[in-house]
Design an enzyme around this catalytic site. Structure first.
Site, mmCIF file in Angstrom:
data_model
loop_
_atom_site.group_PDB
_atom_site.id
_atom_site.type_symbol
_atom_site.label_atom_id
_atom_site.label_comp_id
_atom_site.label_asym_id
_atom_site.label_seq_id
_atom_site.Cartn_x
_atom_site.Cartn_y
_atom_site.Cartn_z
ATOM 1 C CG PHE A 3 72.670 26.132 -9.181
ATOM 2 C CD1 PHE A 3 71.228 26.355 -8.233
ATOM 3 C CD2 PHE A 3 72.985 24.948 -9.503
ATOM 4 C CE1 PHE A 3 70.771 25.174 -7.751
ATOM 5 C CE2 PHE A 3 72.388 24.048 -9.304
ATOM 6 C CZ PHE A 3 71.184 23.984 -8.320
ATOM 7 C CB ALA A 39 73.217 35.445 -14.175
ATOM 8 C CD1 TRP A 40 75.437 31.755 -18.373
ATOM 9 C CD2 TRP A 40 77.403 31.172 -18.129
ATOM 10 N NE1 TRP A 40 75.341 30.395 -18.646
ATOM 11 C CE2 TRP A 40 76.694 29.772 -18.487
ATOM 12 C CE3 TRP A 40 78.984 30.873 -18.089
ATOM 13 C CZ2 TRP A 40 77.247 28.556 -18.744
ATOM 14 C CZ3 TRP A 40 79.459 29.666 -18.127
ATOM 15 C CH2 TRP A 40 78.640 28.638 -18.407
ATOM 16 C CG ASN A 41 74.757 38.234 -20.099
ATOM 17 O OD1 ASN A 41 73.662 37.829 -20.111
ATOM 18 N ND2 ASN A 41 75.266 39.330 -19.251
ATOM 19 C CG HIS A 89 89.585 48.235 -33.379
ATOM 20 N ND1 HIS A 89 90.817 48.635 -32.704
ATOM 21 C CD2 HIS A 89 89.713 47.085 -33.938
ATOM 22 C CE1 HIS A 89 91.709 47.788 -33.547
ATOM 23 N NE2 HIS A 89 91.177 46.810 -34.076
ATOM 24 C CG HIS A 103 89.055 50.623 -29.186
ATOM 25 N ND1 HIS A 103 87.900 51.688 -29.475
ATOM 26 C CD2 HIS A 103 89.751 50.832 -30.080
ATOM 27 C CE1 HIS A 103 88.216 52.249 -30.353
ATOM 28 N NE2 HIS A 103 89.417 51.988 -30.845
ATOM 29 C CG ASP A 143 93.421 51.363 -32.215
ATOM 30 O OD1 ASP A 143 92.400 50.619 -32.035
ATOM 31 O OD2 ASP A 143 93.455 52.677 -32.884
ATOM 32 C CG HIS A 181 93.632 49.047 -36.136
ATOM 33 N ND1 HIS A 181 92.497 48.299 -36.481
ATOM 34 C CD2 HIS A 181 93.426 50.153 -35.664
ATOM 35 C CE1 HIS A 181 91.720 49.321 -36.720
ATOM 36 N NE2 HIS A 181 92.227 50.397 -36.150
ATOM 37 C CG HIS A 229 94.585 54.617 -36.953
ATOM 38 N ND1 HIS A 229 93.921 55.875 -36.626
ATOM 39 C CD2 HIS A 229 93.647 53.723 -36.591
ATOM 40 C CE1 HIS A 229 92.819 55.479 -35.980
ATOM 41 N NE2 HIS A 229 92.786 54.248 -35.795
#
Length: 266
Positions: A62, A64-66, A73, A77, A79, A83, A216
């Site tokens: 019944f 659908a999924w993954n 990252h 995305h 940070d 990180h 960064h």
């Protein structure tokens, strides 16, 4: 107006379309460009995988999924301070410990698209930012600052998007970003974070800067955030929009793919 009245009016404006929601997120999938690191320098992030569990079949009649395989990252995305080594000591520097009040904030969009089109190694300096402020107004504490380069128009082609140097001795890629002095200037103003439309928050050749990878290094040193691979910044005004950049609440997460959304006056 009281805060309750403001939120009520805000909700009505969202429903009426007077405030537009702009998706600043790239599609996340196997073709999503991922930053490449030299093999003799560091272990790289694998490509994104989407694996089917079921799709209305014997494995799940019944539904659908993954299940996914992806790095923190990957794609558009976030940070978090942990990180980078300069932010490793902040208790609130993980995606599950940060203060969510900070990640919804006004956004300043600095348009560098013309310069980046002419020079993929274009670097944003404090002088550029001050010229922008003279025209659009001051960047205020707690706000986001993002660099519009229209680099997202390259995202259909990984090689074009990463734009790596063919010379192995160059040790980098050709993509725009900030100078160390630029990031220092913005952090001195008290920003919450910095974002770009390239694969990372630094310029492609930032490994050759002093210090290396200043976005960064400095952002996370100051417990601030980074955003990368943003899209559709050409749909945002220089000032006046609100950016929502919420990472997944990953335990001790150093970052996360996000659905970055901007609220823009229509």
């Amino acid at each position: 107006m009281s805060s309750q009245e403001i939120l009520g009016a805000f909700g009505e404006m969202l429903l009426s379309g007077k405030i537009k929601v702009v998706d600043c997120t790239t599609t996340l999938g196997p073709k999503t460009p991922i930053i490449r690191l030299p093999e003799d320098f560091a272990k790289a992030t694998p490509k994104v995988e989407i694996n089917k569990i079921s799709e209305y079949d014997s494995d799940g009649p019944f539904f659908a999924w993954n299940w996914l395989k992806l790095g923190e990252h990957s794609g558009t995305h976030f940070d978090a301070p942990h990180h980078w080594i300069s932010g490793k000591d902040f208790e609130d520097g993980y995606t599950d410990s940060l203060d969510v009040q900070r990640i919804v904030a006004p956004v300043n969009v600095i348009d560098c698209s013309a310069q980046a089109a002419d020079d993929p190694d274009f670097l944003l300096t404090p002088d550029h930012v001050q010229t922008w402020e003279a025209e659009h107004g001051n960047i205020n504490p707690g706000e986001w600052v993002v660099m519009r380069t229209d680099w997202d128009k390259r995202s259909h082609d990984e090689e074009l998007f990463l734009n790596e140097d063919p010379d192995p001795f160059e040790d980098g890629a050709h993509s725009p970003g900030p100078t160390p002095e630029c990031i220092d200037y913005l952090l001195a103003k008290g920003i919450v974070g910095w974002g770009t439309q390239c694969v990372g928050t630094d310029a492609g050749m930032a490994g050759k800067m002093s210090p290396p990878y200043p976005a960064h290094n400095f952002l996370h040193r100051d417990n601030c955030f980074g955003l990368a691979s943003l899209v559709n910044l050409d749909q945002l005004p220089a000032k006046g929009a609100i950016l929502i950049a919420a990472p997944l609440k990953i335990e001790n997460g150093t970052g996360s793919p996000i659905r970055a959304l901007a609220l823009v006056p229509a």
